[in-house]
Design an enzyme around this catalytic site. Structure first.
Site, PDB file in Angstrom:
ATOM      1  N   ASN A 107       0.855  -1.191   0.000  1.00 37.07           N
ATOM      2  CA  ASN A 107       0.000   0.000   0.000  1.00 37.07           C
ATOM      3  C   ASN A 107       0.882   1.229   0.000  1.00 37.07           C
ATOM      4  O   ASN A 107       1.991   1.201   0.531  1.00 37.07           O
ATOM      5  CB  ASN A 107      -0.879   0.009   1.260  1.00 37.07           C
ATOM      6  CG  ASN A 107      -1.795   1.225   1.322  1.00 37.07           C
ATOM      7  OD1 ASN A 107      -2.408   1.604   0.325  1.00 37.07           O
ATOM      8  ND2 ASN A 107      -1.891   1.856   2.494  1.00 37.07           N
ATOM      9  N   HIS A 109       0.842   5.136   1.371  1.00 41.21           N
ATOM     10  CA  HIS A 109       0.123   5.969   2.331  1.00 41.21           C
ATOM     11  C   HIS A 109       0.784   7.346   2.380  1.00 41.21           C
ATOM     12  O   HIS A 109       2.012   7.438   2.465  1.00 41.21           O
ATOM     13  CB  HIS A 109       0.158   5.318   3.722  1.00 41.21           C
ATOM     14  CG  HIS A 109      -0.569   6.116   4.749  1.00 41.21           C
ATOM     15  ND1 HIS A 109      -1.950   6.158   4.794  1.00 41.21           N
ATOM     16  CD2 HIS A 109      -0.132   6.938   5.731  1.00 41.21           C
ATOM     17  CE1 HIS A 109      -2.313   6.964   5.787  1.00 41.21           C
ATOM     18  NE2 HIS A 109      -1.237   7.452   6.357  1.00 41.21           N
ATOM     19  N   SER A 136       4.805   6.851   2.361  1.00 40.56           N
ATOM     20  CA  SER A 136       5.408   5.563   2.707  1.00 40.56           C
ATOM     21  C   SER A 136       4.756   4.475   1.879  1.00 40.56           C
ATOM     22  O   SER A 136       3.547   4.487   1.655  1.00 40.56           O
ATOM     23  CB  SER A 136       5.159   5.233   4.187  1.00 40.56           C
ATOM     24  OG  SER A 136       5.597   6.272   5.042  1.00 40.56           O
ATOM     25  N   ASP A 145      -2.497   0.647   8.142  1.00 37.78           N
ATOM     26  CA  ASP A 145      -1.300   1.462   7.866  1.00 37.78           C
ATOM     27  C   ASP A 145      -0.148   1.125   8.819  1.00 37.78           C
ATOM     28  O   ASP A 145       0.693   1.983   9.115  1.00 37.78           O
ATOM     29  CB  ASP A 145      -1.632   2.967   7.937  1.00 37.78           C
ATOM     30  CG  ASP A 145      -2.698   3.361   6.925  1.00 37.78           C
ATOM     31  OD1 ASP A 145      -2.719   2.775   5.834  1.00 37.78           O
ATOM     32  OD2 ASP A 145      -3.513   4.259   7.236  1.00 37.78           O
TER      33      ASP A 145
END
Ligand code: GAR
Length: 195
Positions: A107, A109, A136, A145
Site C-alpha cells: 500500500n 500511504h 510511505s 497502515d
C-alpha cells in the site's frame, strides 16, 4: 514476470506510475486494475492502456464487508496475481482478506509512517507544525497502515502550505517511490527505499 493487480478508488495516478514503469526489463507486469467504484477515473485510464479492468462496487453489499471482499477476491483470483498493490484504494480491508494475500500486498500511504495513519494526513502534519512530511510504501498487515515500511520519500513543509499544496508535492514523490519499491519487491528485495 510477476503478475501485479492494482486496486484503486479514484484517479489512479499512482496506478499509472506503476503501470508505466512495468515495461521492458521490469520483473513484473500489470494483469488487472480493479476498483470498488465503477466511476473511478483510473479504470478508464487503465483500459485505455490495454489493461484488463474490473469494478466490484462495494455499495450493494452495504455493511457486509466480508461479502464485498469475497466478490473482490473472486475477481482478483481470476487474474492470478502474485502481488497486489493498493494505490489510493479507500476501503478498509478485514483481516480475513488481508491474510489471504499477506506478504504479497503493498500500500502507499501519504505520510511518514508511523506518523498519521488513517485519513487527512496532510492537514494533520501542517497542524502539528511538522518541518517535513511525505509518503510511505508498506506491506499490508491486519493493522491499518501498520505493516513493515518498504520505502519512504520526504517532502519539506513550507510556511503557508495548505493541505492541497502539500498533497500535490507529496503525490509527485509517491509517483517516484512506489515504482521503485515495486521493482525491488518483485524480486524479493525488501530493503527500504529512502528518498
Ligand atoms: C494518494 O495520495 C495515496 O497516497 C492516497 O490517496 C491518493 C490516491 O491518489 N491513499 C490513501 O490515502 C490511502 N489511505 P491516486 O488515485 O491519484 O493514486
Amino acid at each position: 514476470h510477476k503478475r501485479v493487480a492494482i486496486l484503486i478508488s479514484g484517479g489512479g495516478s499512482n496506478m499509472l506510475a506503476l503501470v508505466r514503469d512495468m515495461a521492458g526489463d521490469h520483473p513484473a507486469r500489470p494483469v488487472l486494475v480493479a476498483s470498488n467504484d465503477p466511476e473511478a477515473a483510473g479504470l478508464a485510464r487503465a483500459a485505455d492502456l490495454g489493461i484488463e479492468t474490473a469494478a466490484v462496487d462495494h455499495r450493494p453489499f452495504g455493511k457486509d464487508r466480508a461479502a464485498f471482499e469475497a466478490a473482490l477476491t473472486e475477481r482478483l483470483e481470476r487474474a492470478r496475481p502474485d502481488i497486489i498493490c493498493l494505490a489510493g484504494f479507500m476501503r478498509i480491508l478485514t483481516p480475513g482478506f488481508i491474510s489471504r494475500w499477506e506478504g504479497r500486498m503493498l500500500n502507499i500511504h501519504p505520510s511518514l509512517l508511523p506518523k498519521y495513519r488513517g485519513l487527512h494526513t496532510h492537514a494533520r502534519a501542517i497542524e502539528a507544525g511538522d518541518a517535513e512530511h511525505g509518503c510511505s510504501v508498506h506491506e499490508v498487515t491486519a493493522e491499518l497502515d501498520g505493516g513493515p515500511v518498504l520505502g519512504q520519500a520526504r517532502v519539506r513543509i513550507e510556511a503557508g502550505d495548505t493541505p492541497d499544496d502539500l498533497a500535490a508535492r507529496v503525490l509527485v514523490q509517491e509517483h517516484r517511490l512506489y515504482p521503485m519499491v515495486l521493482r525491488r519487491f518483485a524480486v524479493g528485495d525488501r530493503r527500504p527505499v529512502l528518498l
